[in-house]
Scaffold this motif. Sequence first.
Motif, PDB file in Angstrom:
ATOM      1  N   GLN A  81      16.633  76.254  63.627  1.00  0.00           N
ATOM      2  CA  GLN A  81      17.401  76.277  64.528  1.00  0.00           C
ATOM      3  C   GLN A  81      18.832  76.070  63.663  1.00  0.00           C
ATOM      4  OE1 GLN A  81      15.272  73.285  67.921  1.00  0.00           O
ATOM      5  NE2 GLN A  81      14.408  74.463  67.914  1.00  0.00           N
ATOM      6  N   PHE A  82      18.697  75.111  62.996  1.00  0.00           N
ATOM      7  CA  PHE A  82      20.135  75.582  62.509  1.00  0.00           C
ATOM      8  C   PHE A  82      20.350  76.820  61.531  1.00  0.00           C
ATOM      9  CE2 PHE A  82      22.500  75.503  59.067  1.00  0.00           C
ATOM     10  CZ  PHE A  82      23.782  75.035  58.927  1.00  0.00           C
ATOM     11  N   THR A  83      20.216  77.396  61.561  1.00  0.00           N
ATOM     12  CA  THR A  83      20.585  78.472  61.503  1.00  0.00           C
ATOM     13  C   THR A  83      21.043  79.399  62.496  1.00  0.00           C
ATOM     14  OG1 THR A  83      18.589  78.077  58.631  1.00  0.00           O
ATOM     15  CG2 THR A  83      20.084  80.378  59.454  1.00  0.00           C
ATOM     16  N   GLU A  84      19.939  79.823  63.191  1.00  0.00           N
ATOM     17  CA  GLU A  84      20.393  80.187  63.852  1.00  0.00           C
ATOM     18  C   GLU A  84      21.702  80.303  64.697  1.00  0.00           C
ATOM     19  OE1 GLU A  84      20.559  83.676  66.565  1.00  0.00           O
ATOM     20  OE2 GLU A  84      19.666  83.568  64.721  1.00  0.00           O
ATOM     21  N   TYR A  85      21.581  78.575  65.077  1.00  0.00           N
ATOM     22  CA  TYR A  85      22.991  77.880  65.821  1.00  0.00           C
ATOM     23  C   TYR A  85      24.666  78.419  64.700  1.00  0.00           C
ATOM     24  CZ  TYR A  85      26.721  74.261  65.681  1.00  0.00           C
ATOM     25  OH  TYR A  85      27.869  73.848  65.742  1.00  0.00           O
ATOM     26  N   TYR A  86      24.314  78.201  63.675  1.00  0.00           N
ATOM     27  CA  TYR A  86      25.119  78.431  62.623  1.00  0.00           C
ATOM     28  C   TYR A  86      25.474  80.079  62.830  1.00  0.00           C
ATOM     29  CZ  TYR A  86      28.254  78.525  58.802  1.00  0.00           C
ATOM     30  OH  TYR A  86      29.243  78.403  57.642  1.00  0.00           O
ATOM     31  N   LEU A  87      25.244  80.480  62.598  1.00  0.00           N
ATOM     32  CA  LEU A  87      25.261  82.219  63.024  1.00  0.00           C
ATOM     33  C   LEU A  87      26.224  82.245  64.393  1.00  0.00           C
ATOM     34  CD1 LEU A  87      22.815  83.074  61.628  1.00  0.00           C
ATOM     35  CD2 LEU A  87      24.576  83.370  60.129  1.00  0.00           C
ATOM     36  N   ARG A  88      25.304  82.004  65.114  1.00  0.00           N
ATOM     37  CA  ARG A  88      26.158  82.321  66.713  1.00  0.00           C
ATOM     38  C   ARG A  88      27.595  81.575  66.302  1.00  0.00           C
ATOM     39  NH1 ARG A  88      22.449  80.307  68.426  1.00  0.00           N
ATOM     40  NH2 ARG A  88      23.306  78.320  69.531  1.00  0.00           N
ATOM     41  N   LEU A 117      20.494  70.217  53.929  1.00  0.00           N
ATOM     42  CA  LEU A 117      20.875  70.143  55.594  1.00  0.00           C
ATOM     43  C   LEU A 117      22.124  68.850  56.179  1.00  0.00           C
ATOM     44  CD1 LEU A 117      21.342  71.688  57.925  1.00  0.00           C
ATOM     45  CD2 LEU A 117      18.899  71.247  58.638  1.00  0.00           C
ATOM     46  N   HIS A 118      21.023  67.564  55.847  1.00  0.00           N
ATOM     47  CA  HIS A 118      21.597  66.762  56.501  1.00  0.00           C
ATOM     48  C   HIS A 118      23.019  66.075  56.109  1.00  0.00           C
ATOM     49  CE1 HIS A 118      21.399  62.195  57.674  1.00  0.00           C
ATOM     50  NE2 HIS A 118      20.385  62.621  58.779  1.00  0.00           N
ATOM     51  N   HIS A 119      23.299  66.547  54.531  1.00  0.00           N
ATOM     52  CA  HIS A 119      24.341  66.343  54.452  1.00  0.00           C
ATOM     53  C   HIS A 119      25.507  67.630  54.929  1.00  0.00           C
ATOM     54  CE1 HIS A 119      23.267  63.519  51.194  1.00  0.00           C
ATOM     55  NE2 HIS A 119      24.051  62.521  50.830  1.00  0.00           N
ATOM     56  N   PRO A 178       9.281  62.411  59.062  1.00  0.00           N
ATOM     57  CA  PRO A 178       9.356  61.628  58.145  1.00  0.00           C
ATOM     58  C   PRO A 178       9.415  62.193  56.395  1.00  0.00           C
ATOM     59  CG  PRO A 178       7.536  62.466  58.579  1.00  0.00           C
ATOM     60  CD  PRO A 178       8.598  63.230  59.530  1.00  0.00           C
ATOM     61  N   VAL A 179      10.620  61.317  56.065  1.00  0.00           N
ATOM     62  CA  VAL A 179      11.133  62.438  54.933  1.00  0.00           C
ATOM     63  C   VAL A 179      10.135  62.358  53.799  1.00  0.00           C
ATOM     64  CG1 VAL A 179      13.486  62.936  53.090  1.00  0.00           C
ATOM     65  CG2 VAL A 179      13.566  62.042  55.493  1.00  0.00           C
ATOM     66  N   GLN A 180       9.764  61.603  53.764  1.00  0.00           N
ATOM     67  CA  GLN A 180       8.463  61.006  52.370  1.00  0.00           C
ATOM     68  C   GLN A 180       6.942  61.851  52.122  1.00  0.00           C
ATOM     69  OE1 GLN A 180       8.980  58.634  54.868  1.00  0.00           O
ATOM     70  NE2 GLN A 180       7.501  58.813  55.654  1.00  0.00           N
ATOM     71  N   ASP A 181       7.287  62.444  53.252  1.00  0.00           N
ATOM     72  CA  ASP A 181       6.493  63.362  53.901  1.00  0.00           C
ATOM     73  C   ASP A 181       5.826  64.853  54.028  1.00  0.00           C
ATOM     74  OD1 ASP A 181       4.355  61.658  54.430  1.00  0.00           O
ATOM     75  OD2 ASP A 181       4.357  61.479  56.338  1.00  0.00           O
ATOM     76  N   LEU A 182       7.592  64.974  53.703  1.00  0.00           N
ATOM     77  CA  LEU A 182       8.253  66.963  53.284  1.00  0.00           C
ATOM     78  C   LEU A 182       7.887  66.777  51.867  1.00  0.00           C
ATOM     79  CD1 LEU A 182      11.124  66.836  54.715  1.00  0.00           C
ATOM     80  CD2 LEU A 182       9.191  67.322  55.626  1.00  0.00           C
ATOM     81  N   SER A 183       7.099  68.644  51.295  1.00  0.00           N
ATOM     82  CA  SER A 183       7.275  68.770  50.287  1.00  0.00           C
ATOM     83  C   SER A 183       8.429  69.036  49.491  1.00  0.00           C
ATOM     84  CB  SER A 183       7.030  70.705  50.214  1.00  0.00           C
ATOM     85  OG  SER A 183       8.038  71.312  50.740  1.00  0.00           O
ATOM     86  N   LEU A 184       8.333  68.346  48.139  1.00  0.00           N
ATOM     87  CA  LEU A 184       9.492  68.488  47.415  1.00  0.00           C
ATOM     88  C   LEU A 184      10.608  69.396  47.312  1.00  0.00           C
ATOM     89  CD1 LEU A 184      10.561  66.197  44.733  1.00  0.00           C
ATOM     90  CD2 LEU A 184       9.515  67.890  43.196  1.00  0.00           C
ATOM     91  N   GLN A 185      10.562  70.755  47.972  1.00  0.00           N
ATOM     92  CA  GLN A 185      11.311  71.539  48.306  1.00  0.00           C
ATOM     93  C   GLN A 185      11.903  71.585  49.339  1.00  0.00           C
ATOM     94  OE1 GLN A 185      10.139  75.807  47.686  1.00  0.00           O
ATOM     95  NE2 GLN A 185      11.952  76.224  49.367  1.00  0.00           N
ATOM     96  N   ASN A 186      11.177  70.806  50.750  1.00  0.00           N
ATOM     97  CA  ASN A 186      11.881  70.577  51.705  1.00  0.00           C
ATOM     98  C   ASN A 186      12.628  69.406  51.860  1.00  0.00           C
ATOM     99  OD1 ASN A 186      11.533  72.808  52.718  1.00  0.00           O
ATOM    100  ND2 ASN A 186       9.432  72.082  53.436  1.00  0.00           N
ATOM    101  N   GLN A 187      12.132  68.686  51.328  1.00  0.00           N
ATOM    102  CA  GLN A 187      13.206  67.431  50.673  1.00  0.00           C
ATOM    103  C   GLN A 187      14.306  68.007  50.246  1.00  0.00           C
ATOM    104  OE1 GLN A 187      11.218  64.098  48.972  1.00  0.00           O
ATOM    105  NE2 GLN A 187       9.028  64.210  49.465  1.00  0.00           N
ATOM    106  N   VAL A 188      14.572  68.482  49.154  1.00  0.00           N
ATOM    107  CA  VAL A 188      15.633  68.530  48.605  1.00  0.00           C
ATOM    108  C   VAL A 188      16.434  69.601  49.685  1.00  0.00           C
ATOM    109  CG1 VAL A 188      17.511  70.258  47.171  1.00  0.00           C
ATOM    110  CG2 VAL A 188      14.758  68.683  46.318  1.00  0.00           C
TER     111      VAL A 188
END
Length: 245
Positions: free
Chosen positions: A31-38, A97-99, A82-92
């Motif tokens: 949703q962020f990607t679509e929002y950003y491009l639009r 994205l958060h920053h 829950p960031v701790q429950d994300l995969s390592l790649q998605n945590q990165v």
Amino acid sequence: MVRQGALLLALTTSLWALPTPDDRFREVAEQFTEYYLRANPEAATALGDHRYDGRWTDYTPDGIRRSLEQQKDLLTRLDGLPVQDLSLQNQVDYDILHHHLEGQLWSLEELQEYRWNPLVYNAGPALYAIVARDYAPLATRLESLAQRLERLPQLLQAASQQLDLPPRLHCQVAVQQNQGNLSFLRKDLEAFLSQAPEMRARLEGPRQRAIQALEEYGKWLEQDLTRRARPELRLGPELYRKKLF
């Protein structure tokens, strides 16, 4: 017993169907990607997404407000994961994205370049990229250019309404950029029209109105905004520290 087994199976199946934290993060990221491009059509063009080639970023007060609301909503949804429950790649990716969202919110709410930096409104790269890149038949690209030119006066009007007290150097560069944009529409565009003469009639009206709007905007830059310019172009220690960190 059979009914209990069926119920247990149904419950197990429904649990498996619940979105995982990684699923929820991917949804927000998409949703962020679509929002950003639009919301940033010029960036979308540069990135190769040509769905929004006929548009401009909305720098009106309503456009800024909508952008703030959208980004705050995305940031709130990220904070709820829950960031701790994300995969390592998605945590990165989550951290990136958060920053990014935090940085964009700070830029809109505190830095506010759209209110003092006329370089934000330079139309040239977003116009030239449409015709210079061979991503579609030239006639298709010229149609997109015509649509973007039709909306150019709105972008320049937003600039004249928002800008105040810019650095003098930024004004001087903006004046030069505006002259270059006029030269592109008056002269350089002919090289592309000669290759697709069937598009000349379609483009001529938007082209002339865009030239008129750029001429008026150039006069405003030189005769009004530059007179209100400030000699200091530095952000100052507080803003610079926040931008750096």
